[in-house]
Motif scaffolding. Structure first.
Motif, PDB file in Angstrom:
ATOM      1  N   ILE A 174       0.841  -1.206   0.000  1.00  0.00           N
ATOM      2  CA  ILE A 174       0.000   0.000   0.000  1.00  0.00           C
ATOM      3  C   ILE A 174       0.872   1.250   0.000  1.00  0.00           C
ATOM      4  N   ASP A 175       1.900   1.234   0.849  1.00  0.00           N
ATOM      5  CA  ASP A 175       2.789   2.405   0.962  1.00  0.00           C
ATOM      6  C   ASP A 175       3.503   2.686  -0.353  1.00  0.00           C
ATOM      7  N   ASN A 176       3.791   1.646  -1.133  1.00  0.00           N
ATOM      8  CA  ASN A 176       4.480   1.814  -2.420  1.00  0.00           C
ATOM      9  C   ASN A 176       3.521   2.193  -3.547  1.00  0.00           C
ATOM     10  N   GLY A 177       2.228   2.291  -3.231  1.00  0.00           N
ATOM     11  CA  GLY A 177       1.261   2.763  -4.213  1.00  0.00           C
ATOM     12  C   GLY A 177       0.633   1.679  -5.060  1.00  0.00           C
ATOM     13  N   TYR A 178       0.743   0.413  -4.632  1.00  0.00           N
ATOM     14  CA  TYR A 178       0.208  -0.680  -5.454  1.00  0.00           C
ATOM     15  C   TYR A 178      -0.911  -1.471  -4.775  1.00  0.00           C
ATOM     16  N   GLY A 179      -1.447  -0.947  -3.669  1.00  0.00           N
ATOM     17  CA  GLY A 179      -2.539  -1.610  -2.988  1.00  0.00           C
ATOM     18  C   GLY A 179      -3.506  -0.593  -2.434  1.00  0.00           C
ATOM     19  N   THR A 225      -3.652  -3.740  -9.975  1.00  0.00           N
ATOM     20  CA  THR A 225      -2.919  -4.243 -11.145  1.00  0.00           C
ATOM     21  C   THR A 225      -2.686  -3.155 -12.192  1.00  0.00           C
ATOM     22  N   VAL A 226      -3.622  -2.225 -12.308  1.00  0.00           N
ATOM     23  CA  VAL A 226      -3.473  -1.154 -13.307  1.00  0.00           C
ATOM     24  C   VAL A 226      -2.297  -0.259 -12.960  1.00  0.00           C
ATOM     25  N   SER A 227      -2.230   0.144 -11.702  1.00  0.00           N
ATOM     26  CA  SER A 227      -1.121   0.985 -11.264  1.00  0.00           C
ATOM     27  C   SER A 227       0.214   0.261 -11.426  1.00  0.00           C
ATOM     28  N   PHE A 228       0.221  -1.030 -11.074  1.00  0.00           N
ATOM     29  CA  PHE A 228       1.449  -1.817 -11.184  1.00  0.00           C
ATOM     30  C   PHE A 228       1.872  -1.975 -12.642  1.00  0.00           C
ATOM     31  N   GLU A 258       7.188  -7.989  -6.217  1.00  0.00           N
ATOM     32  CA  GLU A 258       7.951  -6.913  -6.860  1.00  0.00           C
ATOM     33  C   GLU A 258       7.413  -5.550  -6.453  1.00  0.00           C
ATOM     34  N   ALA A 259       6.090  -5.497  -6.135  1.00  0.00           N
ATOM     35  CA  ALA A 259       5.511  -4.246  -5.637  1.00  0.00           C
ATOM     36  C   ALA A 259       6.000  -3.937  -4.233  1.00  0.00           C
ATOM     37  N   CYS A 260       6.114  -4.976  -3.399  1.00  0.00           N
ATOM     38  CA  CYS A 260       6.565  -4.773  -2.021  1.00  0.00           C
ATOM     39  C   CYS A 260       8.016  -4.316  -1.973  1.00  0.00           C
ATOM     40  N   PHE A 261       8.882  -5.013  -2.735  1.00  0.00           N
ATOM     41  CA  PHE A 261      10.318  -4.697  -2.713  1.00  0.00           C
ATOM     42  C   PHE A 261      10.692  -3.642  -3.752  1.00  0.00           C
ATOM     43  N   ASP A 262       9.722  -3.286  -4.585  1.00  0.00           N
ATOM     44  CA  ASP A 262       9.928  -2.313  -5.668  1.00  0.00           C
ATOM     45  C   ASP A 262      11.139  -2.703  -6.515  1.00  0.00           C
ATOM     46  N   ASN A 263      11.205  -4.000  -6.871  1.00  0.00           N
ATOM     47  CA  ASN A 263      12.279  -4.460  -7.755  1.00  0.00           C
ATOM     48  C   ASN A 263      11.677  -5.036  -9.033  1.00  0.00           C
ATOM     49  N   GLU A 264      12.533  -5.265 -10.022  1.00  0.00           N
ATOM     50  CA  GLU A 264      12.054  -5.717 -11.325  1.00  0.00           C
ATOM     51  C   GLU A 264      11.835  -7.221 -11.393  1.00  0.00           C
ATOM     52  N   GLN A 265      12.547  -7.949 -10.578  1.00  0.00           N
ATOM     53  CA  GLN A 265      12.549  -9.405 -10.767  1.00  0.00           C
ATOM     54  C   GLN A 265      12.636 -10.097  -9.424  1.00  0.00           C
ATOM     55  N   TRP A 266      11.493 -10.632  -8.959  1.00  0.00           N
ATOM     56  CA  TRP A 266      11.491 -11.364  -7.686  1.00  0.00           C
ATOM     57  C   TRP A 266      11.999 -12.791  -7.882  1.00  0.00           C
ATOM     58  N   ILE A 267      11.565 -13.448  -8.951  1.00  0.00           N
ATOM     59  CA  ILE A 267      11.975 -14.823  -9.250  1.00  0.00           C
ATOM     60  C   ILE A 267      12.736 -14.831 -10.573  1.00  0.00           C
TER      61      ILE A 267
END
Length: 772
Positions: free
Chosen positions: A280-285, A297-300, A404-413
């Motif tokens: 939520i804090d990162n703007g994706y929830g 999903t749209v914002s992400f 990826e939304a939580c960690f704000d990274n491009e590639q979790w797996i």
């Protein structure tokens, strides 16, 4: 963090047609190092994220690998679909660890909070409470079950009948195949109704049987009436705890390695709340008025850094899959900004477990659990994530997005390894199709080794059709390996005895035959390496091992007394090693796998161990001595030796293989191996007995025909036409000259009668000499 771009561009070019076919961004996994430039094959894995095989390069840059595997939702018995997934993953894990030498930290979850678990646990609780104090079935219970049956018919079979008495007539009027096309669960629902009607009409006197038969129609009514009153957390813990233990027992039976770390959803709720808050804090929830939280999903997807649905972008917007992923208890979807949005946190309703959160009392969404638990143990970036292909969308795509939304990274797996579907005789496994097989049921019919061979015989990421023909092929392969291992152990023992009994050493110098055999071993090693490097292709590896067995058997058969045991032992140990890597337990001497049951006999005293064998030898000596005194025929001695081989020693789990010009090859058998030989001998004896009886029957038939022929031959040709009233005059040979009316016999008839006369004359003379 720097990533390799050259390989990325190459893959993008190869995938251009695929990427253009879906209206979405396709973000490929990144690697820390370029593809190694060497002639030796390197490990490549089929990665769902790229939809191609790519070189495996761990994030660590070393041999350390992080791996998360989606575990079971524990609310019922594990089935063959679970077996295919977890055994295949186990094989992959073993090869990467034991063959390629990776140090794998393997984390697997247990889902013990889930809509299915909540419903099943609540219904079981209500059913047990309803039935526990019932001593007899009274009219109130009959009325309740009758009403429940009618309601079940309306809800699941879309029909309204005047009474349950009309059900059989109604069901008989339908075309079952047509109904299955409209409703795949039609047979399952009709069975539930038929069972309930049977309870009402035939089983009221047996309380336990009455409720067992009517449970399927009764529990939905009880849940509707009383489900909202169930809120004790222990009710929702009891069911998954029991089935988790059951699942672990099934995996142990299948020789699946336990995880390095096991995580349970119920033990991670505080971490899940914190994880959701970061999204939520990162703007994706976003939170809704009812206390639920959804992923945006749209914002992400509109972010330059992120892309939604990397595993299966073509499934974005598929409402049936999205709704199935949300669960049957998720009813408040009106506040979702987009149909693709999914629940991170669900506001709990009456009759559901609940935990405190900043948004109100609730429980975790399904997808969030894996993201939180995997990341807690393995970190914000993970090498491998595995699971069944049915989880790719929306479950794994949602995991990727929220992590990826939580960690704000491009590639979790970096690598998604999805095992293929399991079909049973060409159809997807389903209770409604009557082809649903639990692991326990499968293990009643097949050994764990046979099941592992079945799964290893197909590429792990391809669909597998579990059918009788495949099982028969696997059983034949298993027998081939078994026989080979037995022969090699027997040859080693035979060679040792020869060495001990000779005053000079047996030559160990290799001839061209052994040199060729060792070349075949090296060639097989290269084939296995290529197969394992090529997406862990166990089917090709096992085929190479099987071919090597055939080659070695040919060598053993052709070389006779000049056999060199050392190359044969090397081959046997190598085959054992590779099979052990795939998950088949090796014997301590590494000359084959352990027997399928794992049974063994404990050693006793020398007298206890030796007496049965000494008794066989003593009895054999007594019989030989007695037969020699009586001067029995040589054939009788041979029968005696065969009886010792096929009966006395076989009962002691010893097999003797006769060899031309050599001593018999002695093999010590497991109980299963002995039973196979006993069965073979019994079938052989049955065939020989059938052959003997057939021969005897043919002999009797021949004698009968001979007797009939002799009886016919008794009639002299001179009299054969005089024994009937068709004729009134005959010549000296007994040939008719006039018919019964005194007319001359025609020339054409005389010709026919003469032919019969000649045949009878020949037959009569054959038995009794001249007719004159």
């Amino acid at each position: 963090m720097s990533h390799c771009r050259s390989l990325y561009k190459l893959i993008i070019r190869n995938m251009s047609s695929t990427a253009e076919s879906v209206n979405t961004k396709v973000v490929q996994p990144k690697w820390n190092a370029p593809e190694p430039k060497q002639s030796k094959p390197v490990l490549k894995l089929y990665n769902t994220l790229t939809r191609t095989k790519v070189p495996f390069v761990p994030l660590s840059g070393t041999k350390t690998v992080s791996w998360y595997s989606c575990g079971p939702t524990v609310y019922d018995a594990s089935h063959m679909g679970h077996a295919r997934n977890y055994v295949s993953i186990d094989i992959n894990r073993r090869i990467m660890s034991e063959y390629f030498g990776y140090d794998i930290k393997f984390v697997q979850n247990v889902t013990d909070i889930d809509d299915k678990i909540i419903i099943r646990a609540r219904q079981n609780f209500l059913f047990d409470n309803f039935t526990k104090d019932v001593a007899n079935i009274d009219e109130s219970i009959v009325s309740k079950v009758t009403d429940a049956t009618m309601a079940y018919i309306v809800k699941n079979l879309n029909d309204q009948l005047p009474s349950i008495d009309e059900f059989d007539k109604w069901a008989a009027s339908l075309n079952v195949e047509d109904e299955k096309m409209k409703n795949p669960k039609f047979p399952m629902h009709t069975t539930a109704v038929s069972n309930a009607i049977s309870a009402l009409k035939e089983n009221r006197s047996d309380v336990t049987k009455f409720f067992n038969l009517s449970k399927d129609v009764l529990v939905p009514v009880l849940d509707k009436e009383l489900g909202a009153t169930v809120n004790d957390p222990e009710v929702f813990r009891k069911l998954p705890a029991s089935w988790e233990n059951d699942y672990n027992n099934d995996m142990a039976q299948l020789n699946v390695l336990p995880p390095s770390v096991t995580t349970r959803v119920s033990e991670y709720v505080p971490e899940i709340v914190e994880f959701v808050q970061r999204i939520i804090d990162n703007g994706y929830g976003y939170a809704t008025d009812d206390g639920s939280v959804y992923f945006d999903t749209v914002s992400f997807d509109s972010s330059d850094k992120h892309s939604y649905a990397k595993c299966q972008p073509w499934n974005k917007g598929q409402l049936d899959l999205i709704e199935d992923g949300e669960g049957s208890l998720s009813t408040n979807t009106k506040e979702k900004k987009s149909k693709n949005d999914f629940a991170l946190w669900k506001a709990s309703k009456p009759g559901e477990p609940e935990w405190e959160s900043p948004w109100g009392k609730g429980r975790p969404g399904w997808h969030i659990e894996c993201s939180v638990m995997a990341s807690d143990v393995l970190g914000s970036q993970i090498d491998i994530h595995s699971g069944g292909i049915d989880l790719a969308f929306p479950h794994h795509d949602n995991e990727l997005a929220q992590s990826e939304a939580c960690f704000d990274n491009e590639q979790w797996i970096n690598y998604f390894l999805h095992t293929g579907h399991l079909h049973i005789e060409g159809q997807k496994m389903s209770k409604s199709l009557k082809n649903f097989i639990t692991i326990k049921e499968a293990l009643n019919n097949y050994s764990a080794r046979q099941l592992r061979l079945v799964f290893a015989s197909a590429q792990w990421n391809n669909q597998l059709d579990f059918k009788e023909s495949l099982v028969n092929e696997v059983k034949s392969l298993e027998t081939s390996f078994n026989n080979f291992f037995q022969n090699v152990r027997a040859l080693q023992s035979d060679n040792s005895h020869k060495q001990e009994g000779m005053s000079h050493n047996i030559s160990k110098k290799l001839t061209s035959l052994e040199t060729k055999l060792l070349q075949d071993l090296q060639s097989t090693q290269e084939k296995v390496d290529i197969a394992f490097c090529d997406n862990l292709a166990t089917a090709q590896a096992i085929k190479a091992l099987s071919d090597l067995v055939t080659i070695t058997n040919s060598y053993i058969s052709s070389v006779g007394n000049d056999l060199k045991i050392e190359p044969v032992l090397d081959i046997c140990k190598y085959i054992t090693k590779i099979l052990s890597i795939i998950g088949f337990q090796a014997r301590p001497d590494n000359l084959g796998w352990v027997n399928a049951s794992g049974s063994d006999k404990s050693a006793g005293s020398l007298e206890e161990v030796a007496m049965p064998y000494v008794k066989v030898l003593s009895t054999f000596r007594d019989n030989v001595r007695s037969m020699a005194i009586e001067k029995a025929a040589l054939s009788e001695f041979l029968k005696l030796t065969d009886s010792v081989r096929d009966n006395d020693l076989l009962k002691l789990n010893i097999s003797l293989d006769d060899r031309n010009g050599q001593s018999a090859l002695v093999k010590f058998l497991t109980e299963e191996e002995k039973q196979e030989i006993v069965k073979f001998n019994e079938e052989k004896e049955a065939r020989e007995e059938a052959k003997r009886l057939k021969k005897l029957e043919q002999q009797k038939l021949k004698e009968q025909k001979e007797q009939e022929k002799k009886e016919k031959a008794k009639v002299s040709p001179l009299e054969m036409f005089k024994n009937n009233d068709l004729y009134s005059a005959w010549d000296d040979n007994g040939m008719p000259t006039k018919d019964k009316d005194g007319n001359d016999v025609t020339k054409s008839m005389t010709k026919k009668l003469k032919k019969q006369w000649d045949q009878q004359k020949k037959l009569h003379e054959e038995f009794f000499g001249s007719a004159n």
